[in-house]
Design an enzyme around this catalytic site. Structure first.
Site, PDB file in Angstrom:
ATOM      1  N   HIS A   1      -8.257   5.005  -0.054  1.00 52.37           N
ATOM      2  CA  HIS A   1      -8.169   4.646   1.365  1.00 52.37           C
ATOM      3  C   HIS A   1      -9.539   4.752   2.051  1.00 52.37           C
ATOM      4  O   HIS A   1      -9.965   3.841   2.772  1.00 52.37           O
ATOM      5  CB  HIS A   1      -7.151   5.549   2.063  1.00 52.37           C
ATOM      6  CG  HIS A   1      -7.192   5.440   3.546  1.00 52.37           C
ATOM      7  ND1 HIS A   1      -6.736   4.322   4.223  1.00 52.37           N
ATOM      8  CD2 HIS A   1      -7.672   6.282   4.494  1.00 52.37           C
ATOM      9  CE1 HIS A   1      -6.939   4.499   5.522  1.00 52.37           C
ATOM     10  NE2 HIS A   1      -7.510   5.674   5.717  1.00 52.37           N
TER      11      HIS A   1
ATOM     12  N   HIS B   1     -12.001   2.084   4.424  1.00 47.81           N
ATOM     13  CA  HIS B   1     -13.007   2.328   5.457  1.00 47.81           C
ATOM     14  C   HIS B   1     -14.428   1.891   5.091  1.00 47.81           C
ATOM     15  O   HIS B   1     -15.120   1.329   5.940  1.00 47.81           O
ATOM     16  CB  HIS B   1     -13.033   3.801   5.857  1.00 47.81           C
ATOM     17  CG  HIS B   1     -11.843   4.232   6.652  1.00 47.81           C
ATOM     18  ND1 HIS B   1     -11.602   3.778   7.939  1.00 47.81           N
ATOM     19  CD2 HIS B   1     -10.807   5.055   6.352  1.00 47.81           C
ATOM     20  CE1 HIS B   1     -10.483   4.324   8.406  1.00 47.81           C
ATOM     21  NE2 HIS B   1      -9.975   5.099   7.453  1.00 47.81           N
TER      22      HIS B   1
ATOM     23  N   GLU C   1      -7.507   1.955  11.943  1.00 51.63           N
ATOM     24  CA  GLU C   1      -6.634   2.338  10.827  1.00 51.63           C
ATOM     25  C   GLU C   1      -5.553   1.292  10.541  1.00 51.63           C
ATOM     26  O   GLU C   1      -5.290   0.986   9.378  1.00 51.63           O
ATOM     27  CB  GLU C   1      -5.950   3.694  11.106  1.00 51.63           C
ATOM     28  CG  GLU C   1      -6.885   4.899  11.099  1.00 51.63           C
ATOM     29  CD  GLU C   1      -7.378   5.305   9.707  1.00 51.63           C
ATOM     30  OE1 GLU C   1      -6.982   4.687   8.705  1.00 51.63           O
ATOM     31  OE2 GLU C   1      -8.197   6.236   9.645  1.00 51.63           O
TER      32      GLU C   1
ATOM     33  N   SER D   1      -5.768  -0.545   2.322  1.00 50.87           N
ATOM     34  CA  SER D   1      -5.883   0.322   1.137  1.00 50.87           C
ATOM     35  C   SER D   1      -4.550   0.495   0.420  1.00 50.87           C
ATOM     36  O   SER D   1      -4.465   1.237  -0.555  1.00 50.87           O
ATOM     37  CB  SER D   1      -6.447   1.697   1.526  1.00 50.87           C
ATOM     38  OG  SER D   1      -5.566   2.395   2.391  1.00 50.87           O
TER      39      SER D   1
HETATM   40  N1  NLE Z   1      -1.147   4.820   3.318  1.00 49.49           N
HETATM   41  C1  NLE Z   1      -2.538   4.673   2.974  1.00 49.49           C
HETATM   42  C2  NLE Z   1      -2.659   4.108   1.544  1.00 49.49           C
HETATM   43  O1  NLE Z   1      -1.685   4.123   0.791  1.00 49.49           O
HETATM   44  O2  NLE Z   1      -3.739   3.683   1.158  1.00 49.49           O
HETATM   45  C3  NLE Z   1      -3.293   6.009   3.078  1.00 49.49           C
HETATM   46  C4  NLE Z   1      -3.176   6.728   4.413  1.00 49.49           C
HETATM   47  C5  NLE Z   1      -3.842   6.052   5.549  1.00 49.49           C
HETATM   48  C6  NLE Z   1      -3.869   6.819   6.808  1.00 49.49           C
HETATM   49 FE   FE2 Z   2      -8.298   6.406   7.539  1.00 49.30          FE
END
Ligand code: NLE
Ligand code: FE2
Length: 295
Positions: free
Chosen positions: A162, A167, A208, A227
């Site tokens: 992630h 990011h 996000e 992600s």
């Molecule tokens: N749910 C995201 C992922 O599976 O990549 C990670 C947490 C994001 C806040």
């Molecule tokens: Fe994040």
């Protein structure tokens, strides 16, 4: 209205000095002692880290590299369909490895010449004001451990996939990285806890989990959608609302599930005008007024 979903997990120090990063019962690695030990050991690398010094190397296992390679491949395909053009351009600029987990130091060195952003390893719990505030100076706090191998398509907490695929790619864009810096400046400007949480929610629903009209369709620029190759297939069917500062700053969310409420910008310019300008100018007083109007 303001219960805070925890972004990073709390960390406890055991009697022998080792650390334990809290893991929720809903996490796919909860009942796997080997995974928990790995997660704690990798998180421990960040303890005592001094900004500006090299980020400690995590010796990832073959299985961990395979999780990265699998997710990278899946996301690579889906990004072409679901990610914004600006994000796709930024991924080309950054040039992350697809077959192995890059070290955070390496990510930082790829990123810094592009937008000045540098990575800071985080064991867990970084106070909101610190996490956001240092964005203004181009520092991004990041976990270093990877999601559980049983559920590569989604994890309920930030992990290295992630932080880096979501990011770092976005931070390689001049325009997105400028928005991150503005969020940091806003977080430093306000004094009250309510105002800070309001700013963090705007960040949640934009950097996000933001979506926008791009190339004539709904595409994602938020790191949390970009992600997860599970969530990325679902976001177009969610409750999509118009970009609205007061609504984003006061809407509740649960970090551990697919996000069912998302806010749509009409373009990158629109996002910059509404959210960039908000972060550039907001203060405790203006935020208090926005909250009062919603109530
Ligand atoms: N749910 C995201 C992922 O599976 O990549 C990670 C947490 C994001 C806040
Ligand atoms: Fe994040």
């Amino acid at each position: 209205m303001f219960e805070e979903a925890q972004y990073f997990a709390p960390v406890a120090t055991r009697d022998d000095g080792s650390i334990e990063v809290e893991l929720g019962a809903g996490h796919p690695g909860f009942a796997d002692p080997v995974y928990r030990a790995r997660r704690n050991a990798i998180a421990a690398l960040a303890v005592g880290y001094v900004p500006g010094t090299p980020i400690p190397t995590a010796e990832y296992t073959d299985q961990e590299h395979e999780v990265w390679a699998l997710v990278s491949r899946e996301l690579g395909l889906k990004h072409h369909k679901y990610a914004t053009a600006e994000y796709l351009r930024a991924t080309e600029r950054l040039g992350l490895p697809a077959e192995r987990i890059p070290q955070l130091q390496e990510v930082s060195e790829l990123l810094e010449p592009l937008t000045g952003f540098r990575y800071v390893p985080a064991a867990g719990l970084v106070p909101l004001r610190e996490f956001y505030g240092v964005l203004e100076d181009g520092f991004f706090h990041s976990t270093q451990y990877i999601r559980h191998h049983s559920t590569p398509l989604y994890t309920p907490e930030p992990d290295v996939i992630h932080e880096v695929i979501g990011h770092a790619n976005a931070l390689a864009s001049d325009r997105y990285s400028r928005l991150y810096r503005l969020a940091g400046a806003a977080a430093r400007r306000v004094e009250g806890k309510e105002a800070l949480e309001f700013i963090s929610k705007i960040f949640w629903f934009t950097m996000e989990f933001g979506v926008m009209t791009d190339q004539g369709e709904l595409r994602a620029y938020g790191a949390g959608i970009l992600s997860s190759y599970g969530e990325i297939e679902e976001f177009r069917g969610m409750d999509i609302r118009p970009l609205d500062i007061a609504a984003m700053g006061t809407t509740h969310y649960d970090i551990t599930k697919y996000q069912d409420v998302l806010f749509r910008a009409e373009s990158l310019e629109h996002l910059e005008d509404v959210v960039g300008d908000f972060w550039a100018t907001c203060d405790d007083e203006s935020i208090t007024r926005l909250i009062a109007d919603v109530r």
